[in-house]
Design an enzyme around this catalytic site. Structure first.
Site, mmCIF file in Angstrom:
data_model
loop_
_atom_site.group_PDB
_atom_site.id
_atom_site.type_symbol
_atom_site.label_atom_id
_atom_site.label_comp_id
_atom_site.label_asym_id
_atom_site.label_seq_id
_atom_site.Cartn_x
_atom_site.Cartn_y
_atom_site.Cartn_z
ATOM 1 N N CYS A 49 0.797 -1.224 0.000
ATOM 2 C CA CYS A 49 0.000 0.000 0.000
ATOM 3 C C CYS A 49 0.833 1.279 0.000
ATOM 4 O O CYS A 49 0.458 2.259 -0.635
ATOM 5 C CB CYS A 49 -0.989 0.025 1.157
ATOM 6 S SG CYS A 49 -0.501 -0.900 2.586
ATOM 7 N N ARG A 85 6.643 -11.663 4.820
ATOM 8 C CA ARG A 85 6.238 -11.531 6.212
ATOM 9 C C ARG A 85 6.812 -12.696 6.988
ATOM 10 O O ARG A 85 6.834 -13.825 6.497
ATOM 11 C CB ARG A 85 4.710 -11.551 6.337
ATOM 12 C CG ARG A 85 4.058 -10.407 5.585
ATOM 13 C CD ARG A 85 2.565 -10.412 5.763
ATOM 14 N NE ARG A 85 1.974 -9.436 4.865
ATOM 15 C CZ ARG A 85 0.658 -9.323 4.646
ATOM 16 N NH1 ARG A 85 -0.176 -10.136 5.273
ATOM 17 N NH2 ARG A 85 0.205 -8.402 3.822
ATOM 18 N N GLN A 134 0.779 -10.794 -3.668
ATOM 19 C CA GLN A 134 -0.636 -10.431 -3.540
ATOM 20 C C GLN A 134 -1.143 -9.872 -4.854
ATOM 21 O O GLN A 134 -0.424 -9.153 -5.536
ATOM 22 C CB GLN A 134 -0.797 -9.341 -2.478
ATOM 23 C CG GLN A 134 -0.530 -9.806 -1.076
ATOM 24 C CD GLN A 134 -0.740 -8.670 -0.091
ATOM 25 O OE1 GLN A 134 -0.089 -7.645 -0.174
ATOM 26 N NE2 GLN A 134 -1.656 -8.862 0.834
ATOM 27 N N ASP A 157 -2.829 -7.339 -5.495
ATOM 28 C CA ASP A 157 -3.221 -6.208 -4.672
ATOM 29 C C ASP A 157 -3.734 -5.053 -5.511
ATOM 30 O O ASP A 157 -3.342 -4.894 -6.659
ATOM 31 C CB ASP A 157 -1.965 -5.752 -3.913
ATOM 32 C CG ASP A 157 -2.294 -5.192 -2.554
ATOM 33 O OD1 ASP A 157 -3.490 -5.067 -2.235
ATOM 34 O OD2 ASP A 157 -1.343 -4.889 -1.812
ATOM 35 N N HIS A 169 -5.206 -0.757 -4.700
ATOM 36 C CA HIS A 169 -5.697 0.265 -3.773
ATOM 37 C C HIS A 169 -6.505 1.269 -4.562
ATOM 38 O O HIS A 169 -6.050 1.767 -5.586
ATOM 39 C CB HIS A 169 -4.529 0.912 -3.032
ATOM 40 C CG HIS A 169 -3.825 -0.065 -2.164
ATOM 41 N ND1 HIS A 169 -2.756 -0.806 -2.601
ATOM 42 C CD2 HIS A 169 -4.100 -0.500 -0.906
ATOM 43 C CE1 HIS A 169 -2.377 -1.629 -1.634
ATOM 44 N NE2 HIS A 169 -3.173 -1.471 -0.605
ATOM 45 N N LYS A 176 -14.705 -4.366 6.600
ATOM 46 C CA LYS A 176 -14.280 -5.125 5.422
ATOM 47 C C LYS A 176 -15.314 -6.167 5.024
ATOM 48 O O LYS A 176 -16.174 -6.565 5.827
ATOM 49 C CB LYS A 176 -12.947 -5.815 5.696
ATOM 50 C CG LYS A 176 -13.007 -6.832 6.833
ATOM 51 C CD LYS A 176 -11.720 -7.652 6.926
ATOM 52 C CE LYS A 176 -11.794 -8.633 8.093
ATOM 53 N NZ LYS A 176 -10.667 -9.551 8.137
ATOM 54 N N HIS A 221 -8.344 -1.179 0.286
ATOM 55 C CA HIS A 221 -7.387 -2.238 -0.053
ATOM 56 C C HIS A 221 -8.232 -3.411 -0.520
ATOM 57 O O HIS A 221 -9.226 -3.738 0.121
ATOM 58 C CB HIS A 221 -6.637 -2.774 1.167
ATOM 59 C CG HIS A 221 -5.972 -1.756 2.022
ATOM 60 N ND1 HIS A 221 -4.615 -1.619 2.054
ATOM 61 C CD2 HIS A 221 -6.461 -0.846 2.905
ATOM 62 C CE1 HIS A 221 -4.292 -0.679 2.931
ATOM 63 N NE2 HIS A 221 -5.404 -0.192 3.459
#
Length: 573
Positions: A271, A300, A318, A320, A322, A402, A448
């Site tokens: 992000c 991670r 990911q 991902d 945004h 979420k 996200h």
RNA sequence: GCCAGUGUAGCUCAGAGGUAGAGCAGCGGUUUCGUAAACCGCAGGUCGUCGGUUCGACUCCGACCGCUGGCUCCA
């Protein structure tokens, strides 16, 4: 009472029977809790010695005796003081009694065994029909790692022997479909001790499947108005201090590395890069929404005990994105994401999924009014799209509400799928703003979202969903040509060239092996189309077609086969 | 991280206080075959790593690493 409740009552009773059995074998046992769970039950015990796998059949036999005795279950309501005396030697039970709100508690007895329990139970032990103890595991008392670890015995129980056997057969099938096993057999990926736990090396075939998915992903995102970006894998630590990750998320971060007296860390999320791209210009309300998407690889630190094949790793990519938008755009943006998620799920053959809306937790950032507005928007989207959903109260992330979607694969196993999270926190911390029509700066709303999760976990899910037999469009090798004898290999090679021109991923098995072996191996590799060619075929521009399910189509014209395969690829069937 | 189990050839697995074995894969050869495993031969291992016990350890003990099933957490 429905069949599920009846089963769950029986399973809970089985847990009590197991506790009785364990007590008769280990009189010093201290009991934890023993609920019914999906397919069975467990009970937690504090025992004088570690259990061994060989203990399970012994306990199981003892349980059968108790069941054969057909002992009645009886319940009694007693006051707390009496209960405390009754369970004086049971510290865990005493703790449970203390925590119960009412002045009286219920106990259940069968034979010489008494347990603190809300019930209900079957009327006697003889009603427990079919069971099997499956495994032993450690489990912290009340799930708290600072408290003692108890030994948990898991068992399964069903209303009949047949159902139990069906369950066990399903387990065998699940073992066959395990992505770790198939990943090796189909040569998709590997994990090496020399590299490190939880770090994936993608082999050509696994990488190919992944690329096909990524290509589709990129196309879909571009056509839905996303901008694809790339951001660095490492960044200065101060960025992560500003974001709050360094404080709140440190346990999951790889430790910093030092370069020119600056500390850098490997990114755990994408992000921040996207925020900085957004902030590289002054943005007008007219520019919004802006949607930045990245197949971003993040790292991670996950505790060694939780790593699991591709499904739980330390480095993952990911899918991902945004979305930066105005409050009035939130709902429409979320609709877009949910539609995209639905498109992906149907493309990959998931029809069974559960939608969860998670609301404000106890610890949160942002105003209650922001939370309400965003939560209402999410809920309104689910209603407009007529998606059945459940509310998961207080399960939102601290920075916003979420929507999570859980997928069920072909065997009914649940996977974390798409997730859409509203974030009030980062726009404030990084002062992510746009200029409104009033000429003033306003914080953007940031969303996200992932629609696949991570490439690693999604592949794990797909492998198990399809049992390794990827649909034609995803299959790493779509067609294999099997020459019967060496003299047919030129013809086979011509077909390969022809098919590859059509974009069909084709290989030839030119080894000096018997056709039978080549068929067997192609079938085990779950290659959708096998084209067997010999004298007959070479002289008639045809091939003998065989499918991976074992069916034999027989002689077919090459053009026809090409069309057949191309159609299958096209339809993503 | 914690509890339990486990680690033998590339893979699947057998064996065991006196310095390792099979099938498949690999390599060499023979076979050129019609719908799920042809045949012969060769080669392949510091028995996860490090330390300890022992005359001797792959085997027993300890630590560490990996893997498996859980606890906890999550993409």
């Amino acid at each position: 009472m429905g069949p599920e409740e009846t089963l769950s009552k029986m399973r809970h009773s089985a847990a009590h029977v197991m506790a009785q059995a364990v007590q008769s074998l280990f009189p010093e046992v201290k009991f934890g809790i023993g609920p019914a769970i999906k397919d069975g039950f467990y009970y937690d015990f504090d025992l004088p010695r570690p259990l061994k796998p060989e203990d399970l059949p012994v306990i199981e036999d003892r349980m059968r005796e108790i069941i054969d005795d057909n002992l009645p279950f009886t319940s009694e309501e007693i006051n707390k003081e009496t209960a405390q005396q009754l369970f004086a030697a049971q510290p865990y039970k005493l703790e449970l009694i203390d925590d119960l709100p009412d002045s009286s508690v219920t106990i259940y007895k069968q034979g010489d065994f008494t347990d603190l329990c809300r019930g209900p139970h079957v009327s006697s032990t003889g009603e427990i029909k079919a069971l099997k103890l499956t495994h032993i595991a450690g489990a912290y008392w009340r799930g708290d790692e600072k408290r003692p670890m108890l030994q948990r015995i898991y068992g399964v129980a069903f209303g009949s022997q047949t159902e139990l056997e069906n369950y066990l057969a399903r387990q065998v099938e699940a073992t066959k479909r395990d992505h770790r096993k198939l990943g090796k057999e189909l040569d998709l990926y590997s994990i090496h001790e020399e590299v490190g736990a939880g770090l994936i090396c993608w082999h050509p075939k696994g990488a190919l499947v992944r690329q096909v998915i990524e290509d589709l992903w990129r196309r879909e995102h571009i056509s839905r108005g996303y901008n694809i970006v790339y951001t660095p894998h490492v960044a200065k630590i101060d960025l992560w201090k500003t974001s709050g990750h360094w404080d709140f998320y440190r346990d999951y971060l790889y430790p910093p590395m030092e370069l020119e007296e600056q500390q850098y860390i490997v990114k755990p999320m994408n992000c921040l890069g996207h925020i900085l791209i957004f902030k590289s210009h002054l943005r007008s309300y007219r520019d919004l929404p802006l949607r930045y998407a990245e197949l971003g690889t993040v790292y991670r630190y996950e505790r060694a005990g939780v790593l699991h094949g591709l499904a739980r790793v330390r480095g993952f990519t990911q899918d991902d994105a945004h979305i930066f938008c105005r409050p009035d755009q939130l709902e429409e943006e979320v609709i877009g994401v949910v539609r995209l998620a639905q498109f992906m799920m149907s493309t990959f053959g998931f029809s069974d999924y559960e939608v969860l809306l998670s609301t404000r937790p106890e610890k949160y950032t942002g105003s209650t009014q922001m939370w309400k507005q965003a939560t209402d928007s999410l809920e309104s989207v689910l209603q407009k799209l007529k998606l059945p959903y459940n509310i998961d109260p207080g399960e939102g992330v601290f920075y916003g509400p979420k929507i999570d979607i859980k997928l069920r694969d072909a065997l009914g196993h649940a996977w974390q799928g798409p997730t859409i999270q509203v974030d009030f926190n980062l726009p404030q911390r990084f002062n992510v703003c746009y200029v409104g029509d009033d000429g003033l700066e306003h914080n953007v709303i940031m969303v996200h979202r992932t629609v696949l999760g991570s490439m690693e976990r999604f592949l794990a899910c797909l492998i198990e969903h399809y049992g390794g037999a990827f649909p034609v469009w995803l299959a790493p090798i779509q067609a294999i040509i099997i020459p019967i004898a060496d003299r047919h290999s030129d013809y086979a090679q011509q077909i390969v060239v022809q098919f590859r021109e059509e974009g069909i991923r084709t290989e030839v098995d030119n080894r000096s092996e018997r056709m039978n072996l080549k068929i067997r191996e192609a079938q085990l590799q779950k290659i959708p189309y096998m084209l067997i060619v010999g004298d007959k075929e070479a002289t008639s521009s045809s091939a003998s077609l065989r499918l991976r399910d074992g069916s034999n189509i027989g002689l077919e014209d090459l053009l026809q086969i090409k069309t057949r395969i191309a159609t299958a690829i096209q339809s993503k069937a």
